[in-house]
Design a protein around this motif. Structure first.
Motif, mmCIF file in Angstrom:
data_model
loop_
_atom_site.group_PDB
_atom_site.id
_atom_site.type_symbol
_atom_site.label_atom_id
_atom_site.label_comp_id
_atom_site.label_asym_id
_atom_site.label_seq_id
_atom_site.Cartn_x
_atom_site.Cartn_y
_atom_site.Cartn_z
ATOM 1 N N SER A 184 0.837 -1.201 0.000
ATOM 2 C CA SER A 184 0.000 0.000 0.000
ATOM 3 C C SER A 184 0.872 1.250 0.000
ATOM 4 C CB SER A 184 -0.905 0.015 1.228
ATOM 5 O OG SER A 184 -0.110 0.070 2.403
ATOM 6 N N VAL A 185 0.235 2.380 -0.273
ATOM 7 C CA VAL A 185 0.904 3.678 -0.220
ATOM 8 C C VAL A 185 -0.025 4.631 0.523
ATOM 9 C CG1 VAL A 185 1.886 5.592 -1.535
ATOM 10 C CG2 VAL A 185 1.997 3.270 -2.472
ATOM 11 N N SER A 186 0.537 5.375 1.444
ATOM 12 C CA SER A 186 -0.239 6.382 2.166
ATOM 13 C C SER A 186 0.451 7.728 1.967
ATOM 14 C CB SER A 186 -0.299 6.028 3.652
ATOM 15 O OG SER A 186 -1.018 7.021 4.354
ATOM 16 N N TRP A 187 -0.232 8.611 1.262
ATOM 17 C CA TRP A 187 0.336 9.925 0.943
ATOM 18 C C TRP A 187 -0.808 10.923 0.846
ATOM 19 C CZ3 TRP A 187 0.923 12.357 -4.310
ATOM 20 C CH2 TRP A 187 1.730 13.496 -4.266
ATOM 21 N N ASP A 188 -0.683 12.045 1.522
ATOM 22 C CA ASP A 188 -1.735 13.063 1.501
ATOM 23 C C ASP A 188 -1.547 14.095 0.396
ATOM 24 O OD1 ASP A 188 -3.216 11.972 3.572
ATOM 25 O OD2 ASP A 188 -2.095 13.059 5.110
ATOM 26 N N GLY A 189 -0.606 13.867 -0.497
ATOM 27 C CA GLY A 189 -0.440 14.752 -1.648
ATOM 28 C C GLY A 189 0.489 15.908 -1.377
ATOM 29 N N TRP A 190 0.335 16.905 -2.219
ATOM 30 C CA TRP A 190 1.178 18.085 -2.082
ATOM 31 C C TRP A 190 0.350 19.337 -2.152
ATOM 32 C CZ3 TRP A 190 4.030 15.893 -6.830
ATOM 33 C CH2 TRP A 190 3.283 16.074 -7.992
ATOM 34 N N LYS A 191 0.900 20.365 -1.569
ATOM 35 C CA LYS A 191 0.302 21.693 -1.669
ATOM 36 C C LYS A 191 1.094 22.425 -2.747
ATOM 37 C CE LYS A 191 -0.336 25.982 0.841
ATOM 38 N NZ LYS A 191 0.043 26.732 2.028
ATOM 39 N N VAL A 192 0.392 22.860 -3.786
ATOM 40 C CA VAL A 192 1.059 23.572 -4.876
ATOM 41 C C VAL A 192 1.367 24.990 -4.406
ATOM 42 C CG1 VAL A 192 0.848 24.409 -7.244
ATOM 43 C CG2 VAL A 192 -0.088 22.167 -6.624
ATOM 44 N N LEU A 193 2.632 25.343 -4.452
ATOM 45 C CA LEU A 193 3.065 26.673 -4.027
ATOM 46 C C LEU A 193 3.111 27.652 -5.198
ATOM 47 C CD1 LEU A 193 6.009 25.541 -1.713
ATOM 48 C CD2 LEU A 193 3.660 26.117 -1.048
ATOM 49 N N ARG A 194 3.525 27.130 -6.370
ATOM 50 C CA ARG A 194 3.655 28.020 -7.527
ATOM 51 C C ARG A 194 3.767 27.203 -8.808
ATOM 52 N NH1 ARG A 194 8.901 31.816 -8.122
ATOM 53 N NH2 ARG A 194 9.841 29.794 -8.447
ATOM 54 N N VAL A 195 3.177 27.709 -9.862
ATOM 55 C CA VAL A 195 3.324 27.138 -11.194
ATOM 56 C C VAL A 195 3.668 28.296 -12.123
ATOM 57 C CG1 VAL A 195 2.161 25.980 -13.129
ATOM 58 C CG2 VAL A 195 1.635 25.312 -10.774
ATOM 59 N N ARG A 196 4.703 28.101 -12.921
ATOM 60 C CA ARG A 196 5.080 29.150 -13.884
ATOM 61 C C ARG A 196 5.762 28.492 -15.074
ATOM 62 N NH1 ARG A 196 10.462 30.155 -13.933
ATOM 63 N NH2 ARG A 196 11.686 29.619 -12.096
ATOM 64 N N PRO A 197 5.748 29.182 -16.233
ATOM 65 C CA PRO A 197 6.512 28.659 -17.372
ATOM 66 C C PRO A 197 7.973 28.502 -16.960
ATOM 67 C CG PRO A 197 5.072 30.425 -18.072
ATOM 68 C CD PRO A 197 5.019 30.400 -16.570
ATOM 69 N N SER A 218 6.914 23.797 -21.216
ATOM 70 C CA SER A 218 7.608 23.398 -19.982
ATOM 71 C C SER A 218 7.191 24.321 -18.840
ATOM 72 C CB SER A 218 9.125 23.412 -20.165
ATOM 73 O OG SER A 218 9.605 24.714 -20.400
ATOM 74 N N TYR A 219 6.883 23.698 -17.692
ATOM 75 C CA TYR A 219 6.399 24.434 -16.518
ATOM 76 C C TYR A 219 7.138 23.966 -15.273
ATOM 77 C CZ TYR A 219 2.655 26.063 -19.459
ATOM 78 O OH TYR A 219 1.955 26.663 -20.472
ATOM 79 N N LEU A 220 7.432 24.921 -14.411
ATOM 80 C CA LEU A 220 8.022 24.625 -13.115
ATOM 81 C C LEU A 220 6.898 24.659 -12.091
ATOM 82 C CD1 LEU A 220 10.607 24.328 -11.306
ATOM 83 C CD2 LEU A 220 10.451 26.799 -10.992
ATOM 84 N N MET A 221 6.796 23.592 -11.310
ATOM 85 C CA MET A 221 5.795 23.549 -10.253
ATOM 86 C C MET A 221 6.520 23.312 -8.934
ATOM 87 S SD MET A 221 2.189 21.510 -9.885
ATOM 88 C CE MET A 221 2.741 19.851 -9.634
ATOM 89 N N SER A 222 6.386 24.269 -8.030
ATOM 90 C CA SER A 222 6.953 24.151 -6.695
ATOM 91 C C SER A 222 5.864 23.662 -5.760
ATOM 92 C CB SER A 222 7.462 25.516 -6.213
ATOM 93 O OG SER A 222 8.441 26.006 -7.103
ATOM 94 N N VAL A 223 6.186 22.619 -4.994
ATOM 95 C CA VAL A 223 5.191 22.014 -4.113
ATOM 96 C C VAL A 223 5.777 21.795 -2.725
ATOM 97 C CG1 VAL A 223 4.060 20.816 -6.025
ATOM 98 C CG2 VAL A 223 5.789 19.617 -4.690
ATOM 99 N N ASP A 224 4.883 21.657 -1.765
ATOM 100 C CA ASP A 224 5.249 21.208 -0.434
ATOM 101 C C ASP A 224 4.583 19.842 -0.288
ATOM 102 O OD1 ASP A 224 6.128 20.994 2.143
ATOM 103 O OD2 ASP A 224 4.757 22.496 2.968
#
Length: 187
Positions: A115-128, A136-142
């Motif tokens: 199994s896998v237990s993961w609550d995902g990520w919070k997207v901090l920023r998306v930009r080209p 191409s896009y950069l996505m910063s997550v927590d």
């Protein structure tokens, strides 16, 4: 939550309510907008076919932004890891080796009773990301920590989570996108 009604609407509702409480029969008032009297026929069949108008054009669906798509992609990745169901995740990635590798691992874990237990990520920023690389896009997550077990008898393993940057390569597909590449940036 309380709703406020405009004064005119409130007054109209009160007038109708008060008028409905009276014992006097409602007077019949002719419709002032009609210049011809209403038909007096008692037949219940219509006198002519009802007219319908066909729409002149089909509305165009709204195109999903890259940011909205990447947020949805993250939600599907979380759902895939929590349930073991990889179909929807694979459906929005085409030729993405990293995506396929992750989906393959999830399928192996669940097939072996893991199994896998993961609550995902919070997207901090998306930009080209790179103007020379179209889509191409950069996505910063927590990212939240991940706890997984590769099989029913395997030990629990943990990934720390934390701030992470991903570079995604997207390609338009209809009104949305597909992921064609996903790389984690190492800082």
């Amino acid at each position: 939550m309380r709703h406020r009604l405009p004064g005119a609407v409130l007054l109209a509702l009160l007038t109708v309510t008060v008028a409905g409480c009276s014992d006097d029969p409602d007077p019949e008032v002719p419709d002032p907008t009609s210049s011809t009297p209403a038909p007096t026929s008692t037949s219940s069949e219509p006198t002519s076919e009802p007219t319908t108008t066909a729409p002149t054009s089909t509305p165009t669906p709204e195109q999903e932004t890259a940011e909205a798509f990447l947020r949805r992609f993250g939600d599907l990745e979380r759902t895939m890891e929590e349930t073991g169901e990889t179909g929807p995740y694979r459906a929005i990635s085409e030729g993405c080796e990293a995506c396929d590798n992750l989906a393959d691992a999830v399928e192996r874990y669940y097939a072996a009773g893991g199994s896998v237990s993961w609550d995902g990520w919070k997207v901090l920023r998306v930009r080209p990301y790179d103007r020379l690389i179209k889509g191409s896009y950069l996505m910063s997550v927590d990212a939240t920590p991940t706890v997984y077990r590769e099989s029913s008898s395997g030990p629990k393993k943990r990934l720390a989570g934390g701030r992470t940057d991903y570079v995604f390569k997207l390609k338009r597909k209809g009104t949305s996108w597909v992921v064609t590449d996903k790389d984690r940036l190492v800082s």
